[in-house]
Design an enzyme around this catalytic site. Structure first.
Site, PDB file in Angstrom:
ATOM      1  N   TRP A 118      27.456  70.372  51.028  1.00  0.00           N
ATOM      2  CA  TRP A 118      26.018  70.690  51.419  1.00  0.00           C
ATOM      3  C   TRP A 118      26.141  72.847  51.155  1.00  0.00           C
ATOM      4  O   TRP A 118      25.049  73.354  51.216  1.00  0.00           O
ATOM      5  CB  TRP A 118      26.224  70.620  53.098  1.00  0.00           C
ATOM      6  CG  TRP A 118      26.263  68.814  53.907  1.00  0.00           C
ATOM      7  CD1 TRP A 118      27.355  68.316  54.462  1.00  0.00           C
ATOM      8  CD2 TRP A 118      24.938  68.077  53.931  1.00  0.00           C
ATOM      9  NE1 TRP A 118      26.996  66.886  54.200  1.00  0.00           N
ATOM     10  CE2 TRP A 118      25.149  66.911  53.742  1.00  0.00           C
ATOM     11  CE3 TRP A 118      23.334  68.807  52.552  1.00  0.00           C
ATOM     12  CZ2 TRP A 118      24.388  66.257  53.655  1.00  0.00           C
ATOM     13  CZ3 TRP A 118      22.925  67.920  53.078  1.00  0.00           C
ATOM     14  CH2 TRP A 118      23.507  66.960  53.607  1.00  0.00           C
ATOM     15  N   ASP A 203      25.877  77.260  57.830  1.00  0.00           N
ATOM     16  CA  ASP A 203      25.364  75.901  58.570  1.00  0.00           C
ATOM     17  C   ASP A 203      26.228  75.379  59.441  1.00  0.00           C
ATOM     18  O   ASP A 203      27.478  74.874  59.068  1.00  0.00           O
ATOM     19  CB  ASP A 203      25.028  74.998  56.760  1.00  0.00           C
ATOM     20  CG  ASP A 203      24.954  73.898  57.823  1.00  0.00           C
ATOM     21  OD1 ASP A 203      24.538  73.093  58.172  1.00  0.00           O
ATOM     22  OD2 ASP A 203      24.770  73.438  56.289  1.00  0.00           O
ATOM     23  N   LYS A 227      23.946  65.338  65.669  1.00  0.00           N
ATOM     24  CA  LYS A 227      25.344  65.659  65.160  1.00  0.00           C
ATOM     25  C   LYS A 227      25.748  65.410  66.884  1.00  0.00           C
ATOM     26  O   LYS A 227      26.415  64.564  67.334  1.00  0.00           O
ATOM     27  CB  LYS A 227      26.021  65.734  64.541  1.00  0.00           C
ATOM     28  CG  LYS A 227      25.968  65.639  63.339  1.00  0.00           C
ATOM     29  CD  LYS A 227      25.715  66.191  61.552  1.00  0.00           C
ATOM     30  CE  LYS A 227      25.368  66.935  60.740  1.00  0.00           C
ATOM     31  NZ  LYS A 227      24.880  65.014  59.922  1.00  0.00           N
TER      32      LYS A 227
HETATM   33  N1  PMP Z   1      24.362  70.644  55.825  1.00  0.00           N
HETATM   34  C1  PMP Z   1      25.492  70.006  56.955  1.00  0.00           C
HETATM   35  C2  PMP Z   1      26.556  70.101  57.156  1.00  0.00           C
HETATM   36  C3  PMP Z   1      25.289  68.290  57.504  1.00  0.00           C
HETATM   37  O1  PMP Z   1      26.250  67.681  58.045  1.00  0.00           O
HETATM   38  C4  PMP Z   1      23.748  67.999  57.212  1.00  0.00           C
HETATM   39  C5  PMP Z   1      23.654  66.861  56.930  1.00  0.00           C
HETATM   40  N2  PMP Z   1      24.072  65.595  57.159  1.00  0.00           N
HETATM   41  C6  PMP Z   1      23.006  68.637  56.092  1.00  0.00           C
HETATM   42  C7  PMP Z   1      23.295  70.336  56.473  1.00  0.00           C
HETATM   43  C8  PMP Z   1      21.743  68.503  56.015  1.00  0.00           C
HETATM   44  O2  PMP Z   1      20.971  67.703  57.676  1.00  0.00           O
HETATM   45  P1  PMP Z   1      19.176  67.426  57.843  1.00  0.00           P
HETATM   46  O3  PMP Z   1      19.114  66.398  57.108  1.00  0.00           O
HETATM   47  O4  PMP Z   1      19.310  68.428  58.536  1.00  0.00           O
HETATM   48  O5  PMP Z   1      18.793  68.135  56.260  1.00  0.00           O
END
Ligand code: PMP
Length: 392
Positions: A118, A203, A227
């Site tokens: 990520w 994040d 989550k």
């Molecule tokens: N950052 C992290 C740490 C994630 O786990 C996720 C989704 N699994 C995201 C960003 C992306 O999130 P979204 O699908 O809400 O755009």
């Protein structure tokens, strides 16, 4: 270890959901939602049908903000002593770009710590923004391993590995890498590393509100709700008030944090149902006893799984360094892909879903977010124990 395989044969009343997100929601929340779905608070209509400018919805909206502030002890002062709580759309993925759009001015830079997949995505989006902003984006540290065949990310860095620059407007990190199972500050009482005066942008999509933290260590925190906090559709942004004000004014108003801030996230139509449900989840966390109680519950869950992994090192292998092992997303391998297939199939037969690792890394991943019931985790730990014993 509780009981044997036989206890697993009792069909659960509810699917044991180990998905990485969207993820399990508390049953009590779903039941309360069902009970008022067609008639919210004797208004004769669903909360989804209410105007976002009406009193019924506004009370829900403001209560969600107040509950999050109280739960996470988010300071409410002015300037650098206070934080706004914003409800955005577009997911954490939109924040990858929006953070840079607001905080990167010409000539400025930003540093990114990469400890998983990520973080890679976040820095790529920031680079795209920087190109147009005449700013620069730098990898301030990566823990990527170049060893072929092994896991790419297995740890978070120490502060001494991170290169800062005087022109940095912020330093970005991912507190929990959902795919790699790599998390910061996992030991009981551990605090996040300190990086001096530079605002840290975090994040926290997959580990917000799993335990108490000191929000003042961060300039900006963002997290998709799907989550630990509720359903998808709403993204929480917690931003220091001086950073809201310092944000760029020459980007579209819809992307300026200031717009959401000045309008209490009611500039345009917010995702009302997602916010409503998140408020219920926040109330549920409060009823459990708040974040101290939630932390104890979460540590008991992750401890149960890591104990089995460590008890059978010939059978289970968690690639992550012990001090970076995620309390939210536990990744592990079995000796062969065939054994992993069989394990997931058996788990599914016992009512457990969501156990495959992300397709980019393979293996098994158990996500143990706030609403995942301790009894489900005990059942999974038991299955892991029995599986390893059978193959010993
Ligand atoms: N950052 C992290 C740490 C994630 O786990 C996720 C989704 N699994 C995201 C960003 C992306 O999130 P979204 O699908 O809400 O755009």
């Amino acid at each position: 270890m509780p009981a044997t395989d036989a206890s697993l044969m009792t069909p659960p009343s509810r699917t044991m959901n180990f998905n990485a997100g969207p993820a399990a929601l508390p049953l009590a929340v779903l039941e309360a939602c069902r009970d008022e779905l067609v008639d919210f608070g004797n208004t004769g209509m669903s909360i989804m049908e209410h105007s976002h400018r009406g009193a019924a919805y506004e009370a829900v909206h403001n209560d969600a903000i107040a509950r999050l502030r109280s739960l996470m002890a988010i300071p409410d002062g002015t300037g650098a002593d206070g934080y706004d709580i914003l409800f955005m759309q577009g997911g954490a993925s939109q924040q990858f770009a929006q953070v840079a759009m607001n905080l990167l001015s010409p000539g400025a830079s930003a540093g990114y710590i990469i400890s998983g997949v990520w973080g890679e995505k976040a820095v790529a989006e920031a680079r795209a923004v920087a190109l147009h902003a005449e700013a620069s984006v730098r990898v301030a540290c990566t823990t990527a391993s170049s060893t072929p065949g092994g896991a790419k990310y297995v740890r978070v860095p120490g502060a001494d590995e991170v290169s800062l620059a005087p022109s940095d407007a912020y330093l970005h990190l991912t507190t929990n890498e959902t795919i790699d199972g790599v998390q910061y500050a996992t030991a009981p009482g551990a605090v996040f590393p300190s990086f001096g005066a530079v605002p840290v942008v975090a994040d926290m999509s997959s580990d917000i509100a799993w335990r108490p933290i000191d929000v003042r260590q961060f300039g900006l925190i963002y997290a998709g709700a799907q989550k630990n906090l509720g359903p998808s559709g709403v993204t929480v942004v917690i931003i220091r008030r001086d950073l809201v004000e310092a944000g760029r004014t020459d980007i579209p108003v819809i992307f300026q944090y200031r717009t959401a801030s000045r309008n209490t996230s009611l500039y345009n139509t917010p995702p009302t149902f997602s916010i409503y449900l998140m408020r219920q989840v926040l109330a549920w966390i409060g009823n459990l006893g708040g974040l101290d109680a939630v932390e104890a519950r979460n540590r008991a869950k992750s401890g149960a799984i890591y104990r089995v992994i460590d008890r059978f090192p010939e059978f289970y292998r968690c690639p992550v360094a012990v001090e970076s092992r995620s309390m939210m997303n536990i990744v592990f391998r079995l000796p062969t892909p065939a054994l992993e297939e069989a394990f997931v199939a058996t788990a599914e037969a016992h009512g457990m879903v969501g156990l495959w690792g992300h397709r980019s890394v393979g293996g098994i991943r158990a996500s143990l977010y706030n609403a995942v019931e301790p009894a489900w985790v005990d059942a999974l730990a038991q299955l892991m124990h029995d599986t390893a014993t059978r193959h010993a």
